[in-house]
Motif scaffolding. Structure first.
Motif, PDB file in Angstrom:
ATOM      1  N   CYS A 155      -0.797 -19.601   8.492  1.00  0.00           N
ATOM      2  CA  CYS A 155       0.636 -19.461   8.753  1.00  0.00           C
ATOM      3  C   CYS A 155       1.352 -19.208   7.424  1.00  0.00           C
ATOM      4  CB  CYS A 155       1.177 -20.728   9.402  1.00  0.00           C
ATOM      5  SG  CYS A 155       0.547 -20.957  11.060  1.00  0.00           S
ATOM      6  N   GLY A 156       2.278 -18.264   7.456  1.00  0.00           N
ATOM      7  CA  GLY A 156       3.024 -17.919   6.245  1.00  0.00           C
ATOM      8  C   GLY A 156       2.474 -16.695   5.533  1.00  0.00           C
ATOM      9  N   ASP A 157       1.243 -16.276   5.877  1.00  0.00           N
ATOM     10  CA  ASP A 157       0.670 -15.085   5.234  1.00  0.00           C
ATOM     11  C   ASP A 157       1.381 -13.814   5.702  1.00  0.00           C
ATOM     12  OD1 ASP A 157      -1.187 -16.481   3.763  1.00  0.00           O
ATOM     13  OD2 ASP A 157      -2.853 -16.139   5.162  1.00  0.00           O
ATOM     14  N   GLN A 158       1.398 -12.821   4.804  1.00  0.00           N
ATOM     15  CA  GLN A 158       1.968 -11.503   5.098  1.00  0.00           C
ATOM     16  C   GLN A 158       0.859 -10.483   4.947  1.00  0.00           C
ATOM     17  OE1 GLN A 158       5.272 -10.830   5.707  1.00  0.00           O
ATOM     18  NE2 GLN A 158       6.188 -12.819   5.263  1.00  0.00           N
ATOM     19  N   LEU A 159       0.613  -9.710   5.986  1.00  0.00           N
ATOM     20  CA  LEU A 159      -0.409  -8.660   5.927  1.00  0.00           C
ATOM     21  C   LEU A 159       0.276  -7.301   5.914  1.00  0.00           C
ATOM     22  CD1 LEU A 159      -2.855 -10.118   8.621  1.00  0.00           C
ATOM     23  CD2 LEU A 159      -3.118 -10.232   6.137  1.00  0.00           C
ATOM     24  N   GLU A 160      -0.323  -6.348   5.178  1.00  0.00           N
ATOM     25  CA  GLU A 160       0.224  -4.996   5.131  1.00  0.00           C
ATOM     26  C   GLU A 160      -0.933  -4.007   5.107  1.00  0.00           C
ATOM     27  OE1 GLU A 160       2.894  -4.293   1.854  1.00  0.00           O
ATOM     28  OE2 GLU A 160       3.726  -2.491   2.803  1.00  0.00           O
ATOM     29  N   GLY A 161      -0.908  -3.038   6.038  1.00  0.00           N
ATOM     30  CA  GLY A 161      -1.990  -2.059   6.162  1.00  0.00           C
ATOM     31  C   GLY A 161      -1.557  -0.679   5.694  1.00  0.00           C
ATOM     32  N   PHE A 162      -2.505   0.029   5.063  1.00  0.00           N
ATOM     33  CA  PHE A 162      -2.212   1.333   4.463  1.00  0.00           C
ATOM     34  C   PHE A 162      -3.253   2.380   4.859  1.00  0.00           C
ATOM     35  CE2 PHE A 162      -0.600  -1.927   1.678  1.00  0.00           C
ATOM     36  CZ  PHE A 162       0.568  -1.423   1.131  1.00  0.00           C
ATOM     37  N   ILE A 163      -2.795   3.625   4.979  1.00  0.00           N
ATOM     38  CA  ILE A 163      -3.695   4.785   4.885  1.00  0.00           C
ATOM     39  C   ILE A 163      -3.301   5.482   3.594  1.00  0.00           C
ATOM     40  CG2 ILE A 163      -4.272   7.063   5.808  1.00  0.00           C
ATOM     41  CD1 ILE A 163      -4.128   5.887   8.592  1.00  0.00           C
ATOM     42  N   GLY A 164      -4.273   5.636   2.686  1.00  0.00           N
ATOM     43  CA  GLY A 164      -3.920   6.129   1.352  1.00  0.00           C
ATOM     44  C   GLY A 164      -2.870   5.205   0.767  1.00  0.00           C
ATOM     45  N   ASN A 165      -1.738   5.793   0.336  1.00  0.00           N
ATOM     46  CA  ASN A 165      -0.652   4.968  -0.222  1.00  0.00           C
ATOM     47  C   ASN A 165       0.432   4.663   0.798  1.00  0.00           C
ATOM     48  OD1 ASN A 165      -1.806   5.047  -2.802  1.00  0.00           O
ATOM     49  ND2 ASN A 165      -0.889   7.068  -3.158  1.00  0.00           N
ATOM     50  N   GLN A 166       0.261   5.162   2.025  1.00  0.00           N
ATOM     51  CA  GLN A 166       1.326   5.001   3.023  1.00  0.00           C
ATOM     52  C   GLN A 166       1.210   3.653   3.720  1.00  0.00           C
ATOM     53  OE1 GLN A 166       2.464   8.507   5.544  1.00  0.00           O
ATOM     54  NE2 GLN A 166       0.435   9.223   4.938  1.00  0.00           N
ATOM     55  N   SER A 167       2.260   2.858   3.628  1.00  0.00           N
ATOM     56  CA  SER A 167       2.295   1.579   4.330  1.00  0.00           C
ATOM     57  C   SER A 167       2.668   1.839   5.794  1.00  0.00           C
ATOM     58  CB  SER A 167       3.350   0.683   3.663  1.00  0.00           C
ATOM     59  OG  SER A 167       3.574  -0.452   4.455  1.00  0.00           O
ATOM     60  N   LEU A 168       1.772   1.483   6.726  1.00  0.00           N
ATOM     61  CA  LEU A 168       1.996   1.804   8.143  1.00  0.00           C
ATOM     62  C   LEU A 168       2.084   0.568   9.027  1.00  0.00           C
ATOM     63  CD1 LEU A 168      -0.509   4.793   8.501  1.00  0.00           C
ATOM     64  CD2 LEU A 168       1.960   4.898   8.105  1.00  0.00           C
ATOM     65  N   LEU A 169       1.769  -0.595   8.476  1.00  0.00           N
ATOM     66  CA  LEU A 169       1.730  -1.807   9.306  1.00  0.00           C
ATOM     67  C   LEU A 169       2.089  -3.016   8.473  1.00  0.00           C
ATOM     68  CD1 LEU A 169       0.833  -3.342  11.932  1.00  0.00           C
ATOM     69  CD2 LEU A 169      -1.450  -3.403  10.961  1.00  0.00           C
ATOM     70  N   LYS A 170       2.983  -3.836   9.023  1.00  0.00           N
ATOM     71  CA  LYS A 170       3.268  -5.139   8.417  1.00  0.00           C
ATOM     72  C   LYS A 170       3.144  -6.202   9.498  1.00  0.00           C
ATOM     73  CE  LYS A 170       6.136  -3.955   4.486  1.00  0.00           C
ATOM     74  NZ  LYS A 170       7.334  -3.163   4.273  1.00  0.00           N
ATOM     75  N   CYS A 171       2.582  -7.337   9.135  1.00  0.00           N
ATOM     76  CA  CYS A 171       2.450  -8.417  10.117  1.00  0.00           C
ATOM     77  C   CYS A 171       2.487  -9.756   9.401  1.00  0.00           C
ATOM     78  CB  CYS A 171       1.133  -8.252  10.868  1.00  0.00           C
ATOM     79  SG  CYS A 171       0.906  -9.492  12.153  1.00  0.00           S
ATOM     80  N   ALA A 172       3.460 -10.583   9.803  1.00  0.00           N
ATOM     81  CA  ALA A 172       3.549 -11.936   9.261  1.00  0.00           C
ATOM     82  C   ALA A 172       2.857 -12.883  10.227  1.00  0.00           C
ATOM     83  CB  ALA A 172       5.013 -12.329   9.093  1.00  0.00           C
ATOM     84  N   ILE A 173       2.163 -13.876   9.690  1.00  0.00           N
ATOM     85  CA  ILE A 173       1.520 -14.894  10.522  1.00  0.00           C
ATOM     86  C   ILE A 173       2.460 -16.096  10.582  1.00  0.00           C
ATOM     87  CG2 ILE A 173      -0.575 -16.256  10.916  1.00  0.00           C
ATOM     88  CD1 ILE A 173      -1.100 -13.219  10.767  1.00  0.00           C
ATOM     89  N   LYS A 174       2.802 -16.504  11.806  1.00  0.00           N
ATOM     90  CA  LYS A 174       3.749 -17.614  11.959  1.00  0.00           C
ATOM     91  C   LYS A 174       3.114 -18.793  12.687  1.00  0.00           C
ATOM     92  CE  LYS A 174       8.016 -15.197  11.415  1.00  0.00           C
ATOM     93  NZ  LYS A 174       9.392 -15.002  11.900  1.00  0.00           N
TER      94      LYS A 174
END
Ligand code: MG
Length: 204
Positions: free
Chosen positions: A185-204
């Protein structure tokens, strides 16, 4: 829509979980209720104490088909993204020990985080490979390249369509590279293709 997932499609990941390298793709499904969209947070489920991320390249099916030949597979997806195949690793371990199905470890509500789709032409580098990655709390935790897949995107579409008719809007999770690990809980995830940020997800 349905979500079709591929297990152990990167040799280094199969190894890190002490699994053999499969001779054919390992497939499982997630229902539409597994979708986690629009960078929504994930609420840590109460049935696990070992929630893992698995970043994967996603293919969005744009045309209905079954028994698709690999040479025609490129016509069946125009957009790609990254997603996270959230896995209750402790639950999955118990399922595997008993030879039971995986769904309660893999296919629960919102277990499939889905990023923003982009045209596939903009996702591949000049050599035709797709590089993707995941950051946890701004630190790189997983990095993959489509060149290391045991089964290619086109071969996966062909193989999957022998069993499951693909319908427009279906999404394929194409397998995770090595580096899977736990979230809290509290972690922040961020997914990329190349340098493009396409996904963000916080764990609550
Ligand atoms: Mg996976």
């Amino acid at each position: 829509m349905k979500i079709i997932c591929v297990g152990r499609n990167y040799a280094a990941h199969a190894k890190e979980l002490n699994n053999p390298i499969p001779s054919q793709p390992i497939l499982f499904l997630k229902p539409d209720t597994a979708q986690l969209l629009d960078n929504s947070p994930l609420y840590y489920p109460n049935f696990t104490k070992e929630l893992h991320y698995e970043v994967e390249v996603l293919l969005k099916i744009c045309k209905n088909g079954k028994f698709i030949q690999p040479k025609f597979a490129p016509e069946y997806y125009r957009e790609v993204s990254v997603g996270i195949d959230f896995t209750a690793r402790d639950v999955q371990r118990r399922c595997k020990e008993k030879g039971h199905p995986w769904e309660i470890a893999k296919a629960w509500n919102h277990s499939a985080a889905i990023g923003q789709f982009i045209p596939k032409e903009t996702a591949f580098d000049p050599s035709g490979q797709l590089q993707f990655s995941l950051k946890k709390n701004h630190k790189l935790v997983q990095e993959g390249n489509s060149k290391n897949m045991l089964t290619s995107f086109d071969a996966l579409i062909s193989y999957i369509s022998q069993y499951f008719m693909l319908l427009r809007g279906d999404i394929i999770f194409t397998g995770t590279p090595k580096g899977v690990g736990p979230v809290d809980c509290g972690d922040q995830l961020e997914g990329f293709i190349g340098n493009q940020s396409l996904l963000k997800c916080a764990i609550k």
